[in-house]
Design an enzyme around this catalytic site. Structure first.
Site, PDB file in Angstrom:
ATOM      1  N   LEU A 174      -7.757  11.450  36.706  1.00 26.46           N
ATOM      2  CA  LEU A 174      -7.584  11.089  35.300  1.00 26.46           C
ATOM      3  C   LEU A 174      -7.494   9.584  35.151  1.00 26.46           C
ATOM      4  O   LEU A 174      -6.782   8.915  35.905  1.00 26.46           O
ATOM      5  CB  LEU A 174      -6.307  11.737  34.747  1.00 26.46           C
ATOM      6  CG  LEU A 174      -5.747  11.149  33.435  1.00 26.46           C
ATOM      7  CD1 LEU A 174      -6.685  11.450  32.273  1.00 26.46           C
ATOM      8  CD2 LEU A 174      -4.347  11.682  33.159  1.00 26.46           C
ATOM      9  N   SER A 175      -8.188   9.034  34.139  1.00 22.38           N
ATOM     10  CA  SER A 175      -7.955   7.677  33.691  1.00 22.38           C
ATOM     11  C   SER A 175      -8.238   6.675  34.805  1.00 22.38           C
ATOM     12  O   SER A 175      -9.367   6.589  35.289  1.00 22.38           O
ATOM     13  CB  SER A 175      -6.515   7.579  33.174  1.00 22.38           C
ATOM     14  OG  SER A 175      -6.297   6.414  32.462  1.00 22.38           O
ATOM     15  N   ALA A 176      -7.240   5.908  35.243  1.00 27.49           N
ATOM     16  CA  ALA A 176      -7.456   5.025  36.390  1.00 27.49           C
ATOM     17  C   ALA A 176      -7.824   5.848  37.615  1.00 27.49           C
ATOM     18  O   ALA A 176      -8.615   5.423  38.465  1.00 27.49           O
ATOM     19  CB  ALA A 176      -6.210   4.196  36.672  1.00 27.49           C
TER      20      ALA A 176
END
Length: 505
Positions: A174-176
């Protein structure tokens, strides 16, 4: 959990003193913390809320390698592992940790169901002040270096310590963690069979803090070829096979804008030699997530984009006990919508079957019926249940004929092309593609010259009138008749010239 917290302006040209070893990494982490260089992907850094559900039991693993990225490794082993189990690496988002991601993502439910091993990689505030994977740091995003190398070492340790199957290695985040998923797929395509990027960005989008902000919003627009070259440059000399990639993104994501899903699609379809138009579209899940699939010649989804409606930045989950439900929403950035872990597990082929191709078989009997200097005729056998066919030239779809014959026109003389055909059902879903056939148009390849207008006229490829040069045959205005204006002219047929500055075969 913002991708990047806006830092206080640094002193121009300032740089912290260099230190060596682990102390250097901790010092760099302290500098990041002090300046709020928080490369997180979300609306705000939010402390995790209390969890009301049972925690997933993780085992911490030490001494899994030299660990140049100074990451932590945790393992979840299902009660009944499969023989030679697959391994899925999971990468948390900023401000999160391995335990939080294990507790809320729902991945452990499917590890239990299908017997695969989970490896949760975890970064710390010593690496990044907001516990973000450093997807934007060149020292952490190259093959054999930093955090990317640590994740590779975790996989190698799992292979030796838990007898996992090296041919079934996958990664998601997720995300980073999604951005770091892009990094691992690009730097270790020989290790990972497939990956799923949730609310992430393409590989090579950023190399420092300012460019990371731009990647998040408004996003970076590059050509598919340029994005793909970045992946190839991450592992020079590697020619495939390339990992299959699923891209998950909320269509209301305010921080990592949905444009990033399109750029990721462009990157990986180009790596696979596919065009950017989906071969098959559908809706999945309780919220009617739009799924767009780009099929390999074998008919499996090489790249897919899952666009989740009405959600912002986070991992889509669907709490409950149903077969397609999973996860929890008791903390930030896990959003009630669709159980993405169920569909990602299916995309990886870990749900008890291989990734499913389209329902229709590949057409047979594909033959070249004739060629001219500008066209190729094709014919193939009909497929029961097909309402139309998709015709591909050199890997790109060019037509959707309703019958089993087609003439490809507008080609250049003396050029070679490859063709495949796929059957389509009434919903437009494509089945497996046929074997490839090749054809070469008649005649000689077009001749091309690049020169000044003066020299084109002197060579007889152009004429002059009123101080301007004109291409002979087409009579295209080439600009002033002098030695300073340069054009490429293509001759086809003989004696007929056209301007071909954008490229000439």
């Amino acid at each position: 959990m913002p991708l990047v917290e806006r830092p206080s302006p640094p002193v121009p040209g300032s740089r912290p003193p260099r230190r060596s070893g682990r102390l250097a990494r901790r010092f760099a982490g302290a500098v990041r913390t002090a300046t709020a260089l928080a490369l997180a992907f979300g609306a705000a850094l939010v402390a995790p809320a209390p969890k009301a559900h049972a925690a997933v039991t993780l085992e911490k693993v030490t001494n899994f390698g030299s660990n140049p990225g100074a990451l932590n490794m945790y393992v979840y082993r299902p009660a009944s592992p499969a023989a030679d189990p697959a391994v899925v690496v999971a990468l948390h988002g900023c401000s999160q940790d391995a335990q939080l991601y294990a507790d809320n993502s729902g991945l452990s439910k499917f590890a239990d169901r299908h017997g695969f091993l989970l490896v949760f990689a975890e970064t710390t505030t010593s690496n990044n002040g907001s516990k973000c994977f450093n997807w934007f740091e060149p020292a952490d995003t190259a093959r054999g270096k930093g955090e990317a190398a640590s994740i590779r070492q975790m996989v190698a340790h799992a292979e030796s310590a838990y007898n996992v199957d090296p041919a079934q290695t996958y990664v998601t985040g997720l995300s980073a963690g999604g951005a770091m998923t892009s990094v691992t797929l690009a730097t270790y395509p020989d290790v990972f069979e497939a990956g799923a990027v949730i609310a992430g960005v393409p590989y090579g989008c950023a190399g420092d803090i300012p460019s990371a902000f731009t990647c998040m919003s408004p996003g970076v627009d590059r050509t598919p070829a340029a994005w793909a070259q970045g992946v190839r440059d991450a592992n020079p000399g590697y020619g495939g096979p390339w990992p299959r990639v699923a891209i998950w993104h909320g269509d209301n994501d305010p921080t990592v804008v949905p444009r990033n899903a399109d750029e990721l699609r462009d990157q990986w379809t180009a790596v696979h030699g596919l065009d950017q138009s989906p071969d098959r579209t559908s809706t999945i899940g309780p919220d009617s997530t739009r799924r767009e699939q780009h099929l390999s010649p074998a008919g499996t989804a090489a790249v897919e984009v899952d666009r989740v409606p009405r959600i912002g930045h986070g991992t889509p989950v669907d709490p409950g006990t149903g077969a397609q439900q999973c996860g929890a929403t008791g903390t930030a950035n896990f959003i009630a919508s669709i159980c993405s872990s169920y569909w990602i597990t299916s995309f990886f082929g870990l749900n008890g079957s291989t990734p499913e191709p389209g329902g229709l078989p590949a057409p047979t009997g594909v033959t070249v019926t004739g060629t001219t200097d500008t066209s190729v005729g094709l014919r193939w056998s009909s497929v029961t249940g097909a309402t139309s066919y998709a015709l591909y030239r050199d890997g790109s779809r060019i037509a959707v004929p309703s019958g089993t014959e087609f003439t490809d026109t507008g080609l250049s003389p003396g050029t070679s092309h490859t063709y495949t055909v796929a059957a389509r059902d009434s919903a437009g879903a494509e089945g497996a593609r046929s074997t490839t056939v090749s054809a070469t148009t008649a005649g000689s390849p077009a001749a091309c010259w690049t020169a000044s207008n003066y020299h084109h006229v002197q060579a007889g490829r152009a004429t002059t009138n009123g101080g301007y040069a004109y291409a002979k045959g087409s009579n295209q205005n080439m600009g002033l008749y002098n030695t300073f204006v340069t054009h490429t002219l293509k001759e086809s047929p003989a004696g007929y010239y056209v301007i071909a500055d954008s490229g000439c075969p």
